[in-house]
Design a protein around this motif. Sequence first.
Motif, PDB file in Angstrom:
ATOM      1  N   ASP A   1      -9.788   4.337  -7.735  1.00  0.00           N
ATOM      2  CA  ASP A   1      -8.742   3.621  -7.610  1.00  0.00           C
ATOM      3  C   ASP A   1      -7.854   4.070  -6.654  1.00  0.00           C
ATOM      4  N   HIS A   2      -8.440   4.928  -5.534  1.00  0.00           N
ATOM      5  CA  HIS A   2      -7.345   5.408  -4.376  1.00  0.00           C
ATOM      6  C   HIS A   2      -8.509   6.104  -3.287  1.00  0.00           C
ATOM      7  N   TYR A   3      -8.186   6.151  -2.127  1.00  0.00           N
ATOM      8  CA  TYR A   3      -8.642   6.732  -1.141  1.00  0.00           C
ATOM      9  C   TYR A   3      -8.060   8.225  -1.017  1.00  0.00           C
ATOM     10  N   ASP A   4      -8.921   9.012  -0.724  1.00  0.00           N
ATOM     11  CA  ASP A   4      -8.348  10.433  -0.187  1.00  0.00           C
ATOM     12  C   ASP A   4      -8.165  10.594   1.328  1.00  0.00           C
ATOM     13  N   VAL A   5      -7.176  10.736   1.807  1.00  0.00           N
ATOM     14  CA  VAL A   5      -7.170  10.811   3.168  1.00  0.00           C
ATOM     15  C   VAL A   5      -6.295  11.972   3.594  1.00  0.00           C
ATOM     16  N   PRO A   6      -6.699  12.734   4.824  1.00  0.00           N
ATOM     17  CA  PRO A   6      -6.279  13.950   5.242  1.00  0.00           C
ATOM     18  C   PRO A   6      -5.035  13.822   5.890  1.00  0.00           C
TER      19      PRO A   6
ATOM     20  N   LEU B   1      -4.114   7.168  -1.139  1.00  0.00           N
ATOM     21  CA  LEU B   1      -3.735   6.040  -0.610  1.00  0.00           C
ATOM     22  C   LEU B   1      -4.100   4.921  -1.547  1.00  0.00           C
ATOM     23  N   VAL B   2      -3.211   4.341  -1.931  1.00  0.00           N
ATOM     24  CA  VAL B   2      -3.508   3.189  -3.192  1.00  0.00           C
ATOM     25  C   VAL B   2      -2.553   1.735  -2.899  1.00  0.00           C
ATOM     26  N   SER B   3      -3.027   0.814  -3.711  1.00  0.00           N
ATOM     27  CA  SER B   3      -2.372  -0.609  -3.569  1.00  0.00           C
ATOM     28  C   SER B   3      -1.876  -0.663  -5.050  1.00  0.00           C
ATOM     29  N   ASP B   4      -0.744  -1.324  -5.058  1.00  0.00           N
ATOM     30  CA  ASP B   4       0.035  -1.681  -6.383  1.00  0.00           C
ATOM     31  C   ASP B   4      -0.189  -3.200  -6.781  1.00  0.00           C
ATOM     32  N   ARG B   5      -1.083  -3.897  -5.725  1.00  0.00           N
ATOM     33  CA  ARG B   5      -1.382  -5.257  -6.048  1.00  0.00           C
ATOM     34  C   ARG B   5      -2.886  -5.359  -6.213  1.00  0.00           C
ATOM     35  N   SER B   6      -3.871  -5.093  -5.487  1.00  0.00           N
ATOM     36  CA  SER B   6      -5.104  -5.261  -5.516  1.00  0.00           C
ATOM     37  C   SER B   6      -6.119  -4.320  -5.025  1.00  0.00           C
ATOM     38  N   LEU B   7      -7.366  -4.057  -5.331  1.00  0.00           N
ATOM     39  CA  LEU B   7      -8.182  -3.152  -4.643  1.00  0.00           C
ATOM     40  C   LEU B   7      -8.388  -3.866  -3.415  1.00  0.00           C
ATOM     41  N   ASP B   8      -8.832  -5.106  -3.307  1.00  0.00           N
ATOM     42  CA  ASP B   8      -9.230  -5.916  -2.218  1.00  0.00           C
ATOM     43  C   ASP B   8      -8.004  -5.353  -0.977  1.00  0.00           C
TER      44      ASP B   8
ATOM     45  N   ALA C   1      -8.831  -3.476   2.436  1.00  0.00           N
ATOM     46  CA  ALA C   1      -8.841  -3.810   3.799  1.00  0.00           C
ATOM     47  C   ALA C   1      -7.595  -3.116   4.658  1.00  0.00           C
ATOM     48  N   PHE C   2      -6.764  -2.435   4.022  1.00  0.00           N
ATOM     49  CA  PHE C   2      -5.920  -1.505   4.669  1.00  0.00           C
ATOM     50  C   PHE C   2      -6.649  -0.368   5.074  1.00  0.00           C
ATOM     51  N   ALA C   3      -7.701   0.311   4.197  1.00  0.00           N
ATOM     52  CA  ALA C   3      -8.346   1.146   4.722  1.00  0.00           C
ATOM     53  C   ALA C   3      -9.354   1.062   5.896  1.00  0.00           C
TER      54      ALA C   3
ATOM     55  N   VAL D   1       0.836  -1.151   0.057  1.00  0.00           N
ATOM     56  CA  VAL D   1      -0.021  -0.153   0.184  1.00  0.00           C
ATOM     57  C   VAL D   1       0.801   1.336   0.102  1.00  0.00           C
ATOM     58  N   LEU D   2       0.530   2.289  -0.849  1.00  0.00           N
ATOM     59  CA  LEU D   2       1.497   3.524  -0.938  1.00  0.00           C
ATOM     60  C   LEU D   2       0.639   4.616  -0.687  1.00  0.00           C
ATOM     61  N   ILE D   3       1.418   5.549  -0.090  1.00  0.00           N
ATOM     62  CA  ILE D   3       0.707   6.979   0.407  1.00  0.00           C
ATOM     63  C   ILE D   3       1.595   8.069  -0.198  1.00  0.00           C
ATOM     64  N   ASP D   4       1.105   8.862  -0.945  1.00  0.00           N
ATOM     65  CA  ASP D   4       1.922  10.093  -1.204  1.00  0.00           C
ATOM     66  C   ASP D   4       1.908  11.373  -0.059  1.00  0.00           C
ATOM     67  N   PRO D   5       2.809  12.358  -0.199  1.00  0.00           N
ATOM     68  CA  PRO D   5       2.623  13.258   0.761  1.00  0.00           C
ATOM     69  C   PRO D   5       1.303  14.042   0.716  1.00  0.00           C
ATOM     70  N   PRO D   6       0.893  14.575   1.786  1.00  0.00           N
ATOM     71  CA  PRO D   6      -0.335  15.393   1.837  1.00  0.00           C
ATOM     72  C   PRO D   6      -0.340  16.608   1.254  1.00  0.00           C
TER      73      PRO D   6
END
Length: 90
Positions: free
Chosen positions: A47-52, A21-28, A32-34, A3-8
Amino acid sequence: MTVLIDPPNWPGPRGLMWSHLVSDRSLDELHAFAVRLGVPTRAFDRDHYDVPETVHARAVELGAEAVSSRELLRRLVEAGLRRRKQHRPR
């Protein structure tokens, strides 16, 4: 798990800066991480979650890999998980 996260770096609601917040393996894996992170499902966008910014450090503590926005996008595309916004004809 990857699971990857970029800077805010993205301005958003409530005057906060936001990350992707994304995965480079699967949406599942991503979903699960979210759940573990406590991110609501309404934060998911194609394809991603927006996280504060307030959850960035916690995501890293739980195992998300902090990467640049460019690296995050590259790995998402290479994994075949990138879902672009559909443009509607006028």
